[in-house]
Design a protein around this motif. Structure first.
Motif, PDB file in Angstrom:
ATOM      1  N   LYS A  50     -48.385  17.672 -31.370  1.00  0.00           N
ATOM      2  CA  LYS A  50     -49.055  16.367 -31.423  1.00  0.00           C
ATOM      3  C   LYS A  50     -48.968  15.768 -32.830  1.00  0.00           C
ATOM      4  CE  LYS A  50     -52.333  17.276 -27.747  1.00  0.00           C
ATOM      5  NZ  LYS A  50     -53.725  17.457 -27.378  1.00  0.00           N
ATOM      6  N   ILE A  51     -49.263  16.576 -33.824  1.00  0.00           N
ATOM      7  CA  ILE A  51     -49.268  16.067 -35.200  1.00  0.00           C
ATOM      8  C   ILE A  51     -47.868  15.654 -35.632  1.00  0.00           C
ATOM      9  CG2 ILE A  51     -49.609  16.743 -37.617  1.00  0.00           C
ATOM     10  CD1 ILE A  51     -52.111  18.278 -36.638  1.00  0.00           C
ATOM     11  N   TRP A  52     -46.864  16.472 -35.345  1.00  0.00           N
ATOM     12  CA  TRP A  52     -45.507  16.121 -35.748  1.00  0.00           C
ATOM     13  C   TRP A  52     -44.982  14.942 -34.939  1.00  0.00           C
ATOM     14  CZ3 TRP A  52     -44.979  17.338 -40.321  1.00  0.00           C
ATOM     15  CH2 TRP A  52     -45.363  18.578 -40.827  1.00  0.00           C
ATOM     16  N   SER A  53     -45.411  14.812 -33.696  1.00  0.00           N
ATOM     17  CA  SER A  53     -45.001  13.674 -32.874  1.00  0.00           C
ATOM     18  C   SER A  53     -45.481  12.359 -33.486  1.00  0.00           C
ATOM     19  CB  SER A  53     -45.552  13.846 -31.461  1.00  0.00           C
ATOM     20  OG  SER A  53     -45.163  12.774 -30.653  1.00  0.00           O
ATOM     21  N   VAL A  54     -46.707  12.358 -33.960  1.00  0.00           N
ATOM     22  CA  VAL A  54     -47.257  11.149 -34.596  1.00  0.00           C
ATOM     23  C   VAL A  54     -46.625  10.932 -35.968  1.00  0.00           C
ATOM     24  CG1 VAL A  54     -49.338  10.110 -35.581  1.00  0.00           C
ATOM     25  CG2 VAL A  54     -49.447  11.219 -33.351  1.00  0.00           C
ATOM     26  N   SER A  55     -46.595  11.957 -36.787  1.00  0.00           N
ATOM     27  CA  SER A  55     -46.139  11.777 -38.166  1.00  0.00           C
ATOM     28  C   SER A  55     -44.638  11.477 -38.254  1.00  0.00           C
ATOM     29  CB  SER A  55     -46.497  12.991 -39.028  1.00  0.00           C
ATOM     30  OG  SER A  55     -45.877  14.144 -38.535  1.00  0.00           O
ATOM     31  N   SER A  56     -43.853  11.945 -37.290  1.00  0.00           N
ATOM     32  CA  SER A  56     -42.410  11.684 -37.310  1.00  0.00           C
ATOM     33  C   SER A  56     -42.052  10.339 -36.690  1.00  0.00           C
ATOM     34  CB  SER A  56     -41.673  12.787 -36.549  1.00  0.00           C
ATOM     35  OG  SER A  56     -41.951  12.676 -35.161  1.00  0.00           O
ATOM     36  N   GLY A  57     -42.992   9.756 -35.949  1.00  0.00           N
ATOM     37  CA  GLY A  57     -42.707   8.500 -35.265  1.00  0.00           C
ATOM     38  C   GLY A  57     -42.227   8.698 -33.843  1.00  0.00           C
ATOM     39  N   ALA A  58     -42.130   9.946 -33.383  1.00  0.00           N
ATOM     40  CA  ALA A  58     -41.639  10.226 -32.026  1.00  0.00           C
ATOM     41  C   ALA A  58     -42.549   9.615 -30.957  1.00  0.00           C
ATOM     42  CB  ALA A  58     -41.506  11.734 -31.806  1.00  0.00           C
ATOM     43  N   LYS A  63     -42.975   5.556 -26.661  1.00  0.00           N
ATOM     44  CA  LYS A  63     -43.636   4.376 -26.099  1.00  0.00           C
ATOM     45  C   LYS A  63     -42.633   3.240 -25.926  1.00  0.00           C
ATOM     46  CE  LYS A  63     -46.835   0.681 -26.986  1.00  0.00           C
ATOM     47  NZ  LYS A  63     -45.912  -0.436 -27.040  1.00  0.00           N
ATOM     48  N   ASN A  64     -41.789   3.036 -26.936  1.00  0.00           N
ATOM     49  CA  ASN A  64     -40.842   1.917 -26.911  1.00  0.00           C
ATOM     50  C   ASN A  64     -39.642   2.145 -26.007  1.00  0.00           C
ATOM     51  OD1 ASN A  64     -42.440   0.517 -28.734  1.00  0.00           O
ATOM     52  ND2 ASN A  64     -41.345   1.313 -30.508  1.00  0.00           N
ATOM     53  N   HIS A  65     -39.198   3.398 -25.863  1.00  0.00           N
ATOM     54  CA  HIS A  65     -37.974   3.687 -25.111  1.00  0.00           C
ATOM     55  C   HIS A  65     -38.216   4.463 -23.823  1.00  0.00           C
ATOM     56  CE1 HIS A  65     -35.277   2.218 -28.229  1.00  0.00           C
ATOM     57  NE2 HIS A  65     -36.074   2.784 -29.103  1.00  0.00           N
ATOM     58  N   GLY A  66     -39.411   4.939 -23.593  1.00  0.00           N
ATOM     59  CA  GLY A  66     -39.717   5.687 -22.378  1.00  0.00           C
ATOM     60  C   GLY A  66     -39.734   7.188 -22.627  1.00  0.00           C
ATOM     61  N   GLU A  67     -40.418   7.878 -21.759  1.00  0.00           N
ATOM     62  CA  GLU A  67     -40.587   9.334 -21.882  1.00  0.00           C
ATOM     63  C   GLU A  67     -39.271  10.106 -21.779  1.00  0.00           C
ATOM     64  OE1 GLU A  67     -43.325  11.284 -22.539  1.00  0.00           O
ATOM     65  OE2 GLU A  67     -44.365   9.411 -22.970  1.00  0.00           O
ATOM     66  N   ASP A  68     -38.285   9.547 -21.097  1.00  0.00           N
ATOM     67  CA  ASP A  68     -37.018  10.249 -20.876  1.00  0.00           C
ATOM     68  C   ASP A  68     -35.956   9.931 -21.929  1.00  0.00           C
ATOM     69  OD1 ASP A  68     -38.037  11.437 -18.578  1.00  0.00           O
ATOM     70  OD2 ASP A  68     -37.391   9.775 -17.305  1.00  0.00           O
ATOM     71  N   TYR A  69     -36.331   9.258 -22.981  1.00  0.00           N
ATOM     72  CA  TYR A  69     -35.359   8.819 -23.982  1.00  0.00           C
ATOM     73  C   TYR A  69     -34.545   9.983 -24.556  1.00  0.00           C
ATOM     74  CZ  TYR A  69     -33.497   6.244 -28.003  1.00  0.00           C
ATOM     75  OH  TYR A  69     -32.669   5.664 -28.928  1.00  0.00           O
ATOM     76  N   TYR A  70     -35.202  11.072 -24.889  1.00  0.00           N
ATOM     77  CA  TYR A  70     -34.501  12.240 -25.443  1.00  0.00           C
ATOM     78  C   TYR A  70     -33.463  12.765 -24.446  1.00  0.00           C
ATOM     79  CZ  TYR A  70     -33.826  16.997 -27.262  1.00  0.00           C
ATOM     80  OH  TYR A  70     -33.294  18.173 -27.721  1.00  0.00           O
ATOM     81  N   GLN A  71     -33.860  12.891 -23.177  1.00  0.00           N
ATOM     82  CA  GLN A  71     -32.928  13.366 -22.147  1.00  0.00           C
ATOM     83  C   GLN A  71     -31.762  12.396 -21.964  1.00  0.00           C
ATOM     84  OE1 GLN A  71     -32.935  16.382 -20.968  1.00  0.00           O
ATOM     85  NE2 GLN A  71     -34.805  16.795 -22.109  1.00  0.00           N
ATOM     86  N   GLU A  72     -32.043  11.102 -22.084  1.00  0.00           N
ATOM     87  CA  GLU A  72     -30.979  10.099 -21.983  1.00  0.00           C
ATOM     88  C   GLU A  72     -29.985  10.244 -23.142  1.00  0.00           C
ATOM     89  OE1 GLU A  72     -33.044   6.368 -21.834  1.00  0.00           O
ATOM     90  OE2 GLU A  72     -34.028   6.892 -19.937  1.00  0.00           O
ATOM     91  N   LEU A  73     -30.495  10.499 -24.331  1.00  0.00           N
ATOM     92  CA  LEU A  73     -29.612  10.702 -25.484  1.00  0.00           C
ATOM     93  C   LEU A  73     -28.751  11.951 -25.297  1.00  0.00           C
ATOM     94  CD1 LEU A  73     -32.060   9.807 -28.397  1.00  0.00           C
ATOM     95  CD2 LEU A  73     -30.103   8.449 -27.608  1.00  0.00           C
ATOM     96  N   LEU A  74     -29.344  13.010 -24.753  1.00  0.00           N
ATOM     97  CA  LEU A  74     -28.561  14.236 -24.493  1.00  0.00           C
ATOM     98  C   LEU A  74     -27.495  13.983 -23.431  1.00  0.00           C
ATOM     99  CD1 LEU A  74     -31.243  17.079 -24.568  1.00  0.00           C
ATOM    100  CD2 LEU A  74     -29.553  16.473 -26.316  1.00  0.00           C
ATOM    101  N   ALA A  75     -27.821  13.183 -22.427  1.00  0.00           N
ATOM    102  CA  ALA A  75     -26.830  12.844 -21.396  1.00  0.00           C
ATOM    103  C   ALA A  75     -25.673  12.059 -22.022  1.00  0.00           C
ATOM    104  CB  ALA A  75     -27.488  12.045 -20.274  1.00  0.00           C
ATOM    105  N   GLN A  76     -25.985  11.150 -22.918  1.00  0.00           N
ATOM    106  CA  GLN A  76     -24.936  10.409 -23.627  1.00  0.00           C
ATOM    107  C   GLN A  76     -24.048  11.368 -24.424  1.00  0.00           C
ATOM    108  OE1 GLN A  76     -26.385   7.257 -26.161  1.00  0.00           O
ATOM    109  NE2 GLN A  76     -27.834   6.575 -24.604  1.00  0.00           N
TER     110      GLN A  76
END
Length: 127
Positions: A50-58, A63-76
C-alpha cells in the motif's frame, strides 16, 4: 508496541477515487515524520504494498489507466518480443537480471523483476 506505520497508513485514502486524495496521500508520505521513521523502522510487510503503491504513483496510474494496466503492458511486451526494436531491450533485461543479485533472486524473483522491467519498457520505450 505497534509500529507508527499503522497510524500513518490509517490517514491514507487508498480506496478513494479523487486525484486530490493521491496528492494528499503523497504529501503525507513525504512529511519529515515519515522521512525520519523510514530511517528508524522498516515498513511492516502487510503495509509495504500500500505504501509503495501510493509513494511510487502506482495507485494514481491504476486509477487513470485501469486495474489491468500492468497486465496490458505485459501483453504488449509478449506481442513485441520478436520485434527488432525491442529485441535488444529485452536481451539487456535478461542479461542484467542474471547479473543482479543472483544469489538473492530465485527464479520466481527473476521472472517478476523481468516482467516489471518489460512493462516499464512498454510504458516508457525511450527509457
Amino acid at each position: 508496541p505497534k509500529s507508527q506505520w499503522w497510524e500513518i497508513t490509517s490517514r491514507l485514502s487508498f480506496k478513494k477515487k479523487s486525484t486530490n486524495n493521491f496528492t494528499r496521500d503523497k504529501e503525507i508520505l513525504r512529511t519529515w515524520q515519515v522521512t525520519k521513521l523510514i530511517k528508524r523502522e522498516p515498513i511492516p510487510m502487510p503495509l509495504r504494498a500500500k505504501i509503495w503503491s501510493v509513494s511510487s504513483g502506482a495507485s494514481e496510474i491504476r486509477k487513470n489507466h485501469g486495474e489491468d494496466y500492468y497486465q496490458e503492458l505485459l501483453a504488449q511486451a509478449r506481442e513485441k518480443k520478436d520485434h527488432p526494436e525491442y529485441l535488444e531491450m529485452f536481451r539487456e533485461i535478461r542479461q542484467d537480471i542474471r547479473r543482479s543479485l543472483p544469489s538473492v533472486l530465485g527464479s520466481t524473483g527473476r521472472r517478476k523483476l523481468s516482467n516489471v522491467l518489460k512493462a516499464y519498457c512498454m510504458r516508457n520505450p525511450n527509457a
